[in-house]
Design an enzyme around this catalytic site. Structure first.
Site, PDB file in Angstrom:
ATOM      1  CG  MET A   1      -1.863  -1.135   1.360  1.00 26.62           C
ATOM      2  SD  MET A   1      -2.858  -0.932   2.860  1.00 26.62           S
ATOM      3  CE  MET A   1      -3.774  -2.442   2.893  1.00 26.62           C
ATOM      4  CB  THR A   2       3.437   2.370   2.450  1.00 25.08           C
ATOM      5  OG1 THR A   2       2.543   2.016   3.503  1.00 25.08           O
ATOM      6  CG2 THR A   2       4.167   3.649   2.809  1.00 25.08           C
ATOM      7  CD  GLU A   3       2.083   4.735  -4.368  1.00 27.88           C
ATOM      8  OE1 GLU A   3       2.238   5.928  -4.718  1.00 27.88           O
ATOM      9  OE2 GLU A   3       1.442   3.893  -5.023  1.00 27.88           O
TER      10      GLU A   3
ATOM     11  CD  GLU B   1      -3.459  -3.707   7.866  1.00 29.02           C
ATOM     12  OE1 GLU B   1      -4.296  -3.700   6.942  1.00 29.02           O
ATOM     13  OE2 GLU B   1      -2.378  -3.100   7.812  1.00 29.02           O
ATOM     14  NE  ARG B   2      -7.382   0.577  11.507  1.00 32.99           N
ATOM     15  CZ  ARG B   2      -8.332   1.331  10.990  1.00 32.99           C
ATOM     16  NH1 ARG B   2      -9.555   1.301  11.496  1.00 32.99           N
ATOM     17  NH2 ARG B   2      -8.093   2.115   9.966  1.00 32.99           N
TER      18      ARG B   2
ATOM     19  N   GLY C   1      22.037  -1.327  32.768  1.00 34.99           N
ATOM     20  CA  GLY C   1      22.896  -1.316  31.579  1.00 34.99           C
ATOM     21  C   GLY C   1      22.666  -2.511  30.662  1.00 34.99           C
TER      22      GLY C   1
ATOM     23  CD  GLU D   1       0.812  10.371  15.373  1.00 36.19           C
ATOM     24  OE1 GLU D   1       1.038   9.510  14.495  1.00 36.19           O
ATOM     25  OE2 GLU D   1       1.459  10.407  16.445  1.00 36.19           O
TER      26      GLU D   1
HETATM   27  C1  FAD Z   1       8.915  -1.771   9.410  1.00 34.88           C
HETATM   28  C2  FAD Z   1       7.756  -1.303   8.581  1.00 34.88           C
HETATM   29  C3  FAD Z   1       6.983  -2.236   7.919  1.00 34.88           C
HETATM   30  C4  FAD Z   1       5.912  -1.807   7.119  1.00 34.88           C
HETATM   31  N1  FAD Z   1       5.209  -2.723   6.404  1.00 34.88           N
HETATM   32  C5  FAD Z   1       4.303  -2.297   5.470  1.00 34.88           C
HETATM   33  C6  FAD Z   1       3.679  -3.213   4.571  1.00 34.88           C
HETATM   34  O1  FAD Z   1       3.892  -4.436   4.644  1.00 34.88           O
HETATM   35  N2  FAD Z   1       2.843  -2.714   3.619  1.00 34.88           N
HETATM   36  C7  FAD Z   1       2.590  -1.386   3.502  1.00 34.88           C
HETATM   37  O2  FAD Z   1       1.839  -1.004   2.606  1.00 34.88           O
HETATM   38  N3  FAD Z   1       3.156  -0.485   4.348  1.00 34.88           N
HETATM   39  C8  FAD Z   1       4.011  -0.917   5.316  1.00 34.88           C
HETATM   40  N4  FAD Z   1       4.608  -0.011   6.157  1.00 34.88           N
HETATM   41  C9  FAD Z   1       4.306   1.409   5.999  1.00 34.88           C
HETATM   42  C10 FAD Z   1       3.497   2.015   7.125  1.00 34.88           C
HETATM   43  O3  FAD Z   1       2.188   1.537   7.124  1.00 34.88           O
HETATM   44  C11 FAD Z   1       3.598   3.545   6.960  1.00 34.88           C
HETATM   45  O4  FAD Z   1       4.922   3.901   7.302  1.00 34.88           O
HETATM   46  C12 FAD Z   1       2.598   4.294   7.803  1.00 34.88           C
HETATM   47  O5  FAD Z   1       1.303   4.074   7.337  1.00 34.88           O
HETATM   48  C13 FAD Z   1       2.881   5.800   7.804  1.00 34.88           C
HETATM   49  O6  FAD Z   1       3.054   6.289   6.508  1.00 34.88           O
HETATM   50  P1  FAD Z   1       4.349   7.197   6.141  1.00 34.88           P
HETATM   51  O7  FAD Z   1       5.534   6.461   6.630  1.00 34.88           O
HETATM   52  O8  FAD Z   1       4.287   7.549   4.720  1.00 34.88           O
HETATM   53  O9  FAD Z   1       4.191   8.477   7.030  1.00 34.88           O
HETATM   54  P2  FAD Z   1       3.359   9.868   6.655  1.00 34.88           P
HETATM   55  O10 FAD Z   1       2.081   9.436   6.073  1.00 34.88           O
HETATM   56  O11 FAD Z   1       4.296  10.668   5.824  1.00 34.88           O
HETATM   57  O12 FAD Z   1       3.191  10.452   8.068  1.00 34.88           O
HETATM   58  C14 FAD Z   1       4.253  11.133   8.762  1.00 34.88           C
HETATM   59  C15 FAD Z   1       3.719  11.590  10.116  1.00 34.88           C
HETATM   60  O13 FAD Z   1       2.618  12.472   9.918  1.00 34.88           O
HETATM   61  C16 FAD Z   1       1.509  12.005  10.655  1.00 34.88           C
HETATM   62  N5  FAD Z   1       0.266  12.301   9.932  1.00 34.88           N
HETATM   63  C17 FAD Z   1      -0.030  12.031   8.645  1.00 34.88           C
HETATM   64  N6  FAD Z   1      -1.284  12.397   8.384  1.00 34.88           N
HETATM   65  C18 FAD Z   1      -1.800  12.925   9.528  1.00 34.88           C
HETATM   66  C19 FAD Z   1      -3.041  13.469   9.917  1.00 34.88           C
HETATM   67  N7  FAD Z   1      -4.074  13.539   9.056  1.00 34.88           N
HETATM   68  N8  FAD Z   1      -3.192  13.902  11.189  1.00 34.88           N
HETATM   69  C20 FAD Z   1      -2.190  13.819  12.073  1.00 34.88           C
HETATM   70  N9  FAD Z   1      -0.974  13.307  11.781  1.00 34.88           N
HETATM   71  C21 FAD Z   1      -0.800  12.860  10.523  1.00 34.88           C
HETATM   72  C22 FAD Z   1       1.705  10.515  10.798  1.00 34.88           C
HETATM   73  O14 FAD Z   1       0.983   9.999  11.912  1.00 34.88           O
HETATM   74  C23 FAD Z   1       3.207  10.455  11.001  1.00 34.88           C
HETATM   75  O15 FAD Z   1       3.486  10.706  12.349  1.00 34.88           O
HETATM   76  C24 FAD Z   1       5.621  -0.426   7.016  1.00 34.88           C
HETATM   77  C25 FAD Z   1       6.385   0.505   7.730  1.00 34.88           C
HETATM   78  C26 FAD Z   1       7.439   0.091   8.485  1.00 34.88           C
HETATM   79  C27 FAD Z   1       8.269   1.113   9.205  1.00 34.88           C
END
Ligand code: FAD
Length: 384
Positions: free
Chosen positions: A130-132, A247-248, A345, A372
């Site tokens: 999902m994530t980009e 998922e959650r 430690g 968030e």
């Molecule tokens: C180890 C790891 C494994 C993962 N595995 C998967 C996977 O298998 N598949 C997949 O698709 N993704 C995966 N992810 C991605 C993960 O779901 C995303 O990192 C997460 O959803 C946040 O997206 P972002 O990193 O782009 O942060 P952003 O969307 O850029 O957010 C940055 C910050 O802004 C805050 N923010 C954003 N919008 C709002 C809002 N409306 N109000 C308040 N705060 C906000 C967020 O809470 C965060 O603190 C993984 C991530 C990690 C680190």
């Protein structure tokens, strides 16, 4: 406190999972961490053990219809995996608890035959994309595209942070099929990782969860057909939303079981470790702290158990699941931070489980919808 949600069948399943983990997995966790991935042998053995097919009907090699929607079996599996480390429930959870429902519930008979037996057996390892790089929280804004070209769809774009991304054979991927429609223009494709045009970046270097592989995925003029669409065209956003409660809940069960296990180990440590001639746990500050942490875990467990029962009855709302997810991740991180402190430690040394658990836990407040975002959703449900 005795937990009331499990019966004899769940406990005997728990014993068989634990026996498998003790025999075939625990001796190899250091190797998993060194290789930054679970080896294929792990997946095949877990498949043989019947751990990957809880969501998959028996005719396709799983045990989904035997357990009849009873999510307590999934919860037992997640709890036992989480006691070993936080990577196992993440990798197995993505495959068996998160991707499998897409492939069971949204697919044609031909697709089920093509994918499900391999998924249940651990021969087809799955991931969800999902994530980009440009963002994960605002899923409706995703940029990877699929453009029609005769009988084909031509996919271009990339995904990042994908758990199992390096070892996956099949990635259920959210792709934009209608540029003008935002959330209503997203479609889920099952992308085979041997398709021409698919490539992976390196295994990403994470702060914790060394045993899991996390990767960037690239799609360059990758060609698929309608037969690779999971669910309905342009309905991908709705399909993702439908799968969110599970998922959650998977995350919530894992977060809490992980912290609870390290807390048990920490209580023992505070009995064994001496300072000023007595066990460090018997200093009143530490005794009260441990009393608070145990209370926090047990009270939280009651809410999570209620969610597990509700989900088994098909009644868990995505808002209640959001509450469970953010709350347990906060409890997990708070508890583990105190556990590190109680180890002194040694708590900062990677060779101690508590140190690794603390590192591993940090991501639970970020992934699968950050805390968030969870609070935003709960706030919306309040009409705010
Ligand atoms: C180890 C790891 C494994 C993962 N595995 C998967 C996977 O298998 N598949 C997949 O698709 N993704 C995966 N992810 C991605 C993960 O779901 C995303 O990192 C997460 O959803 C946040 O997206 P972002 O990193 O782009 O942060 P952003 O969307 O850029 O957010 C940055 C910050 O802004 C805050 N923010 C954003 N919008 C709002 C809002 N409306 N109000 C308040 N705060 C906000 C967020 O809470 C965060 O603190 C993984 C991530 C990690 C680190």
């Amino acid at each position: 406190m005795k937990r009331a949600i499990y019966g004899d069948d769940h406990q005997s399943f728990r014993s068989s999972v634990r026996e498998f983990l003790d025999r075939s997995v625990v001796p190899h966790v250091e190797q998993h961490a060194a290789e930054k991935a679970l080896p294929r042998g792990f997946w095949l053995e877990a498949g043989k053990q019947g751990l990957l097919g809880l969501e998959i009907p028996e005719e396709f090699g799983g045990s989904g219809d035997l357990k009849d929607g009873d999510y307590r079996f999934n919860a037992v599996l997640t709890e036992e995996l989480s006691k070993v480390n936080a990577s196992l429930p993440s990798c197995v959870g993505i495959h068996a608890d998160i991707v499998a429902p897409y492939l069971v519930e949204l697919t044609t008979e031909e697709q089920r035959k093509r994918w499900l037996p391999g998924v249940a057996a651990g021969e087809i390892v799955t991931a969800i994309g999902m994530t980009e790089p440009s963002g994960g929280s605002d899923l409706a804004a995703l940029k990877t595209t699929a453009v029609r070209d005769g009988d084909h769809w031509v996919i271009n774009g990339s995904k990042t942070f994908i758990t199992n991304g390096y070892s996956a054979d099949l990635v259920v991927t959210a792709v934009r099929t209608s540029p003008e429609k935002k959330a209503k223009g997203i479609t889920m494709f099952a992308i085979p990782t041997d398709a021409p045009g698919f490539s992976r970046g390196r295994k990403l270097d994470k702060v914790g969860q060394d045993e899991s592989d996390t990767a960037e995925l690239f799609f360059e003029d990758l060609r698929l057909t309608d037969d690779d669409i999971v669910g309905e065209l342009d309905q991908g956003f709705i399909h993702m939303m439908q799968n969110l409660p599970q998922e959650r809940l998977n995350c919530a069960v894992s977060n809490l079981a992980h912290a609870a296990q390290i807390l048990v180990e920490t209580v023992q440590y505070t009995k064994d470790r001496k300072a000023f001639g007595q066990g460090i746990g018997s200093f009143q500050h530490n005794k009260f702290l441990l009393a608070e942490l145990v209370t926090q875990v047990e009270v939280t467990q009651a809410y999570v158990d209620q969610c597990v029962v509700a989900h088994s009855a098909g009644e868990l709302t995505s808002t209640d699941a959001a509450k469970a997810k953010w709350w347990t991740s906060q409890v997990q991180n708070d508890v583990l931070d105190h556990c590190v402190q109680l180890h002194g430690g040694y708590g900062y040394m990677n060779e101690y489980r508590v140190a690794r658990a603390w590192r591993d836990a940090r991501v639970s407040k970020i992934w699968a919808g950050s805390n968030e975002i969870m609070k935003e959703l709960i706030g919306r449900d309040l009409g705010l």
